[in-house]
Design a protein around this motif. Structure first.
Motif, PDB file in Angstrom:
ATOM      1  N   GLN A 209       4.657   1.728 -12.272  1.00  0.00           N
ATOM      2  CA  GLN A 209       4.625   0.878 -11.072  1.00  0.00           C
ATOM      3  C   GLN A 209       5.409   1.528  -9.947  1.00  0.00           C
ATOM      4  N   TYR A 210       4.889   1.365  -8.728  1.00  0.00           N
ATOM      5  CA  TYR A 210       5.609   1.806  -7.539  1.00  0.00           C
ATOM      6  C   TYR A 210       5.815   0.623  -6.611  1.00  0.00           C
ATOM      7  N   ASP A 211       7.085   0.379  -6.256  1.00  0.00           N
ATOM      8  CA  ASP A 211       7.455  -0.689  -5.323  1.00  0.00           C
ATOM      9  C   ASP A 211       7.731  -0.070  -3.956  1.00  0.00           C
ATOM     10  N   PHE A 212       6.979  -0.484  -2.959  1.00  0.00           N
ATOM     11  CA  PHE A 212       7.158   0.073  -1.619  1.00  0.00           C
ATOM     12  C   PHE A 212       8.383  -0.497  -0.918  1.00  0.00           C
ATOM     13  N   PHE A 213       8.757  -1.708  -1.246  1.00  0.00           N
ATOM     14  CA  PHE A 213       9.895  -2.344  -0.582  1.00  0.00           C
ATOM     15  C   PHE A 213      10.963  -2.700  -1.611  1.00  0.00           C
ATOM     16  N   SER A 214      11.136  -3.943  -1.955  1.00  0.00           N
ATOM     17  CA  SER A 214      12.186  -4.357  -2.879  1.00  0.00           C
ATOM     18  C   SER A 214      11.898  -3.897  -4.305  1.00  0.00           C
ATOM     19  N   PRO A 215      12.770  -3.081  -4.913  1.00  0.00           N
ATOM     20  CA  PRO A 215      12.553  -2.667  -6.307  1.00  0.00           C
ATOM     21  C   PRO A 215      12.658  -3.873  -7.250  1.00  0.00           C
ATOM     22  N   GLU A 216      11.830  -3.845  -8.283  1.00  0.00           N
ATOM     23  CA  GLU A 216      11.826  -4.926  -9.279  1.00  0.00           C
ATOM     24  C   GLU A 216      12.332  -4.352 -10.603  1.00  0.00           C
ATOM     25  N   LYS A 217      13.596  -4.606 -10.905  1.00  0.00           N
ATOM     26  CA  LYS A 217      14.206  -4.041 -12.102  1.00  0.00           C
ATOM     27  C   LYS A 217      14.414  -5.084 -13.196  1.00  0.00           C
ATOM     28  N   GLU A 218      13.945  -6.311 -12.965  1.00  0.00           N
ATOM     29  CA  GLU A 218      14.113  -7.361 -13.941  1.00  0.00           C
ATOM     30  C   GLU A 218      13.165  -7.178 -15.126  1.00  0.00           C
ATOM     31  N   TYR A 219      13.514  -7.788 -16.247  1.00  0.00           N
ATOM     32  CA  TYR A 219      12.685  -7.712 -17.458  1.00  0.00           C
ATOM     33  C   TYR A 219      11.326  -8.352 -17.227  1.00  0.00           C
ATOM     34  N   ALA A 220      11.295  -9.546 -16.637  1.00  0.00           N
ATOM     35  CA  ALA A 220      10.043 -10.245 -16.329  1.00  0.00           C
ATOM     36  C   ALA A 220       9.933 -10.369 -14.813  1.00  0.00           C
ATOM     37  N   TYR A 221       8.821  -9.896 -14.250  1.00  0.00           N
ATOM     38  CA  TYR A 221       8.637  -9.908 -12.811  1.00  0.00           C
ATOM     39  C   TYR A 221       8.396 -11.326 -12.290  1.00  0.00           C
ATOM     40  N   ALA A 222       8.732 -11.513 -11.033  1.00  0.00           N
ATOM     41  CA  ALA A 222       8.380 -12.760 -10.354  1.00  0.00           C
ATOM     42  C   ALA A 222       6.925 -12.683  -9.902  1.00  0.00           C
ATOM     43  N   ARG A 229      12.028 -12.313  -0.834  1.00  0.00           N
ATOM     44  CA  ARG A 229      11.948 -10.873  -1.037  1.00  0.00           C
ATOM     45  C   ARG A 229      10.649 -10.353  -0.460  1.00  0.00           C
ATOM     46  N   LYS A 230      10.678  -9.105  -0.013  1.00  0.00           N
ATOM     47  CA  LYS A 230       9.464  -8.446   0.438  1.00  0.00           C
ATOM     48  C   LYS A 230       9.026  -7.496  -0.671  1.00  0.00           C
ATOM     49  N   ILE A 231       7.891  -7.808  -1.277  1.00  0.00           N
ATOM     50  CA  ILE A 231       7.411  -7.043  -2.422  1.00  0.00           C
ATOM     51  C   ILE A 231       6.002  -6.539  -2.144  1.00  0.00           C
ATOM     52  N   LEU A 232       5.809  -5.272  -2.366  1.00  0.00           N
ATOM     53  CA  LEU A 232       4.469  -4.690  -2.408  1.00  0.00           C
ATOM     54  C   LEU A 232       4.476  -3.686  -3.549  1.00  0.00           C
ATOM     55  N   ALA A 233       3.790  -4.014  -4.640  1.00  0.00           N
ATOM     56  CA  ALA A 233       3.828  -3.199  -5.843  1.00  0.00           C
ATOM     57  C   ALA A 233       2.420  -2.856  -6.289  1.00  0.00           C
ATOM     58  N   ILE A 234       2.231  -1.614  -6.670  1.00  0.00           N
ATOM     59  CA  ILE A 234       0.975  -1.196  -7.295  1.00  0.00           C
ATOM     60  C   ILE A 234       1.313  -0.656  -8.682  1.00  0.00           C
ATOM     61  N   ASP A 235       0.417  -0.877  -9.633  1.00  0.00           N
ATOM     62  CA  ASP A 235       0.705  -0.422 -10.983  1.00  0.00           C
ATOM     63  C   ASP A 235      -0.577  -0.085 -11.714  1.00  0.00           C
ATOM     64  N   VAL A 236      -0.444   0.743 -12.741  1.00  0.00           N
ATOM     65  CA  VAL A 236      -1.518   1.039 -13.690  1.00  0.00           C
ATOM     66  C   VAL A 236      -0.893   1.006 -15.077  1.00  0.00           C
ATOM     67  N   ALA A 237      -1.727   0.670 -16.083  1.00  0.00           N
ATOM     68  CA  ALA A 237      -1.212   0.580 -17.445  1.00  0.00           C
ATOM     69  C   ALA A 237      -2.343   0.828 -18.426  1.00  0.00           C
ATOM     70  N   GLY A 238      -1.966   1.191 -19.634  1.00  0.00           N
ATOM     71  CA  GLY A 238      -2.948   1.388 -20.682  1.00  0.00           C
ATOM     72  C   GLY A 238      -2.311   1.253 -22.048  1.00  0.00           C
ATOM     73  N   GLU A 239      -3.115   0.895 -23.026  1.00  0.00           N
ATOM     74  CA  GLU A 239      -2.646   0.793 -24.407  1.00  0.00           C
ATOM     75  C   GLU A 239      -3.813   1.098 -25.342  1.00  0.00           C
ATOM     76  N   LYS A 240      -3.491   1.362 -26.623  1.00  0.00           N
ATOM     77  CA  LYS A 240      -4.518   1.640 -27.604  1.00  0.00           C
ATOM     78  C   LYS A 240      -3.988   1.304 -28.987  1.00  0.00           C
ATOM     79  N   GLN A 241      -4.893   1.096 -29.905  1.00  0.00           N
ATOM     80  CA  GLN A 241      -4.590   1.058 -31.329  1.00  0.00           C
ATOM     81  C   GLN A 241      -5.846   1.469 -32.073  1.00  0.00           C
ATOM     82  N   SER A 242      -5.754   2.566 -32.788  1.00  0.00           N
ATOM     83  CA  SER A 242      -6.947   3.146 -33.406  1.00  0.00           C
ATOM     84  C   SER A 242      -7.996   3.344 -32.311  1.00  0.00           C
ATOM     85  N   SER A 243      -9.204   2.801 -32.455  1.00  0.00           N
ATOM     86  CA  SER A 243     -10.247   3.009 -31.447  1.00  0.00           C
ATOM     87  C   SER A 243     -10.181   1.989 -30.306  1.00  0.00           C
TER      88      SER A 243
END
Length: 369
Positions: A209-222, A229-243
């Protein structure tokens, strides 16, 4: 006895909410125990629902009655803190969906989060235990600050098949922050679904994730920040298990306007494909959009949400579904005490035998941590 238990639970949640509304303590005050190098914080979270769900399987539209429920959607006790300057921990329990049809008032509490984290430095922190899966932003959001009423159905597709507990799994996770905390990663190895002998592959996941303004360092995001707060965040994610594979991409924004009003939105894409591993998760592309405007003087936040679930294989096209919802949050004391109204309409696509249906929900939330 069950009726007495329910009344006591409801009375406790309402009493806590009333105390939060009336006590003039500053919002930053925290109930905690502290000695030289150990701090333990305590909190609670409760969401009480009155819910009317229309029958989507009725043979004719005239027979689509409404199932009526009172339930404690969430009833959590939260404990967190730190040991010294580089060890933190968090534990919370929940008695979810207490009272939901078929009525069950003796389900008991379950463990939701239970992890400890060791901070080597700002670039590397290692946690172990039961924690939120870093597979999408909505997976990592706090349920007590969603833009709308609750988590989207298009975000929870893998929850049962991968043997998650409320979007959580057991494992090890590393996270860290770069470029003045604006770039962050979360990556780990988790259990996922376990075969009878426990010898099958594990479940890796990675979130950036990239935060353009206020960094989000908490365990669970708001979700909504209520204009604070001024928040603009973009993110990508992926996961797998076997196929099995899943990927997500998201953009979230909270922008203060007109003093401390807020314009907020969350746009998310999710792809799930169970392949040969989980045939209960057909190949699909899902989209979620949430929008809000918080009016600070009235303490009211109208919101709108749209979500769609689209299956890739033609044989599954009758399972395609859209959901459109609207409603409003009314904040008496921020997230500590609020009421939410939401109307959600499910619209099956492509000649589905399931009928369009409505769900109307009123929520009372009490939260303190």
């Amino acid at each position: 006895m069950p009726n007495l238990l329910f009344r006591r639970s409801l009375f406790s949640v309402m009493a806590c909410a009333l105390m939060l509304a009336l006590v003039p303590a500053p919002a930053s005050a925290q109930l905690q125990i502290k000695n030289e190098d150990v701090t333990i914080k305590f909190g609670f979270g409760g969401q009480f629902w009155a819910d009317w769900l229309q029958d989507a399987t009725a043979a004719t539209a005239g027979n689509q009655g409404y199932q009526q429920n009172f339930e404690l959607r969430r009833a959590r006790i939260l404990i967190g803190g730190n040991i010294g300057s580089n060890i933190t921990f968090f534990v919370d329990t929940d008695d979810p969906k207490l009272g939901l049809t078929p009525k069950n008032l003796a389900s008991g509490f379950i463990l939701q989060d239970a992890y400890m984290e060791y901070k080597v430095n700002n670039y590397f922190q290692l946690a172990g235990g039961e924690m939120l899966m870093p597979s999408s932003r909505q997976n990592l959001q706090s349920p007590f600050s969603y833009y709308s009423l609750d988590v989207s159905a298009v975000s929870t597709v893998s929850n049962s098949a991968l043997q998650q507990s409320g979007l959580r799994d057991m494992g090890f996770q590393a996270r860290g922050y770069f470029f003045k905390d604006h770039l962050q990663y979360r990556g780990g190895i988790f259990e996922g679904e376990r075969d009878a002998n426990g010898r099958n592959s594990l479940r890796p996941a990675l979130y950036l994730q990239y935060d353009f303004f206020s960094p989000e360092k908490e365990y669970a995001y708001a979700g909504t920040a209520l204009g604070k707060r001024k928040i603009l965040a973009i993110d990508v994610a992926g996961e797998k298990q076997s196929s099995y594979r899943s990927e997500s991409a998201n953009i979230a924004s909270d922008t203060p306007v007109n003093g401390t009003d807020e314009v907020g939105f969350n746009l998310q894409f999710l792809h799930f494909d169970g392949r040969q591993k989980f045939t209960a998760i057909p190949d699909q592309n899902n989209f979620l959009g949430e929008f809000d405007y918080y009016i600070h003087q009235a303490k009211v936040q109208p919101f709108f949400r749209w979500e769609t679930q689209r299956f890739v294989a033609a044989v599954n096209n009758t399972k395609d579904i859209n959901r459109v919802g609207f409603g409003a949050n009314y904040y008496i004391r921020g997230q500590n005490l609020k009421f939410t109204f939401q109307c959600l309409r499910a619209q099956p696509q492509n000649g589905s035998p399931i009928r369009p249906s409505n769900e109307i929900t009123v929520q009372m939330q009490a939260f303190y941590f």
